[in-house]
Design a protein around this motif. Structure first.
Motif, PDB file in Angstrom:
ATOM      1  N   PHE A 116      53.840  49.021  18.371  1.00  0.00           N
ATOM      2  CA  PHE A 116      52.699  48.412  19.242  1.00  0.00           C
ATOM      3  C   PHE A 116      52.347  46.949  19.538  1.00  0.00           C
ATOM      4  N   LYS A 117      53.674  45.849  18.758  1.00  0.00           N
ATOM      5  CA  LYS A 117      53.838  44.727  17.999  1.00  0.00           C
ATOM      6  C   LYS A 117      54.122  44.269  19.907  1.00  0.00           C
ATOM      7  N   TYR A 130      51.291  45.125  22.264  1.00  0.00           N
ATOM      8  CA  TYR A 130      50.593  43.888  22.419  1.00  0.00           C
ATOM      9  C   TYR A 130      50.334  42.843  23.409  1.00  0.00           C
ATOM     10  N   GLU A 186      42.480  42.158  19.653  1.00  0.00           N
ATOM     11  CA  GLU A 186      43.753  42.872  18.786  1.00  0.00           C
ATOM     12  C   GLU A 186      43.276  44.334  18.659  1.00  0.00           C
ATOM     13  N   LEU A 187      41.570  44.490  18.268  1.00  0.00           N
ATOM     14  CA  LEU A 187      41.132  45.675  18.648  1.00  0.00           C
ATOM     15  C   LEU A 187      41.276  46.728  19.431  1.00  0.00           C
ATOM     16  N   GLU A 242      42.890  46.214  22.010  1.00  0.00           N
ATOM     17  CA  GLU A 242      44.130  46.782  22.429  1.00  0.00           C
ATOM     18  C   GLU A 242      44.774  48.101  21.756  1.00  0.00           C
ATOM     19  N   ARG A 243      44.559  47.747  20.319  1.00  0.00           N
ATOM     20  CA  ARG A 243      44.807  49.047  18.904  1.00  0.00           C
ATOM     21  C   ARG A 243      44.258  50.114  20.010  1.00  0.00           C
ATOM     22  N   LYS A 244      42.827  50.317  20.044  1.00  0.00           N
ATOM     23  CA  LYS A 244      42.849  51.492  20.593  1.00  0.00           C
ATOM     24  C   LYS A 244      43.390  51.636  21.747  1.00  0.00           C
ATOM     25  N   PHE A 304      46.472  51.349  23.227  1.00  0.00           N
ATOM     26  CA  PHE A 304      47.422  51.479  22.418  1.00  0.00           C
ATOM     27  C   PHE A 304      47.506  53.394  21.358  1.00  0.00           C
ATOM     28  N   GLU A 305      46.845  53.558  20.822  1.00  0.00           N
ATOM     29  CA  GLU A 305      46.492  54.910  20.070  1.00  0.00           C
ATOM     30  C   GLU A 305      46.290  55.395  21.301  1.00  0.00           C
TER      31      GLU A 305
END
Length: 174
Positions: free
Chosen positions: A48-49, A52, A137-138, A140-142, A144-145
Motif C-alpha cells: 500500500f505504501k 499510495y 488515504e481511505l 486509495e486504500r479501497k 488498493f484493496e
C-alpha cells in the motif's frame, strides 16, 4: 496534497457504488508495467505504501487547485472541463467527426457538475463537502484493496490483470 482521479471525461474512470470500488481490467503486459513502475524495492509486488506513493504523493495531477488542502466539487469541475479540452483535441487528432465531437462536448458539459459532486460525495466520509487528506488515504486504500484480488496485502501483475470487465478506478502512471 496531490491526488489522482484519472480522466473521467473519456470514461477511464467510472464512479463506483458507495459500498465498493472495483478495479478496471488490464492486459498482461500493461499489468506488468504498472507493477514495475510502482515497485520501489523491485520485489515484483506493490504494498500500500508504494501504491499510495505513486497514486497520490508523487502524482503531479491535483484537483486541489487552490492548494488549500481540500478538494471541492468546484475544483473537480474545473479539472473535468480541462480534461474535456484534451479529449476534444484527441478526438480531432484521430478524425472524429465534428458532429460527434459536439455531442461529446454537450453531454459532458451537461453532466460535469453532477459528476464532480458524485466524486466528492464518494470520497467525503464526514459529509462536510470537502475531501481532506485522511479521506483521500481511505479512498486509495479501497482502490488498493479492490485491486488486491488475492487479498495478500500486495499488488502483483496477476492481481492487476483481470480479463473480466469491471467498472472502477484505473491506475494511471505519469
Amino acid at each position: 496534497m496531490k491526488v489522482l482521479i484519472s480522466s473521467l471525461i473519456t470514461g477511464s474512470i467510472m464512479v463506483a457504488s458507495s459500498s465498493s470500488v472495483l478495479a478496471q481490467s488490464y492486459a498482461e503486459d500493461e499489468a506488468k508495467e504498472i507493477v514495475r513502475k510502482m515497485d520501489d524495492n523491485a520485489d515484483k509486488k506493490v504494498d500500500f505504501k508504494e501504491f499510495y506513493q505513486q497514486e497520490v504523493t508523487d502524482n503531479q495531477d491535483s484537483y486541489d487547485v487552490n492548494r488549500d488542502g481540500y478538494i471541492t466539487s468546484g475544483e473537480i469541475e474545473l479539472e473535468l472541463k480541462e480534461d474535456l479540452i484534451e479529449t476534444v483535441s484527441e478526438m480531432n487528432r484521430v478524425g472524429v467527426s465534428e458532429h460527434d465531437a459536439d455531442v461529446t462536448i454537450t453531454n459532458t458539459l451537461n453532466s460535469v457538475e453532477q459528476k464532480s459532486e458524485q466524486i466528492v460525495k464518494q470520497m467525503d466520509e464526514d459529509g462536510d463537502g470537502l475531501v481532506e487528506n485522511d479521506e483521500i488515504e481511505l479512498f486509495e486504500r479501497k482502490k488498493f484493496e479492490a485491486l488486491d484480488r488475492d487479498k495478500d496485502g500486495f499488488l502483483t501483475a496477476a492481481d492487476v490483470e483481470k480479463k473480466s470487465k469491471h467498472k472502477g478506478f484505473p491506475i494511471r502512471l505519469k
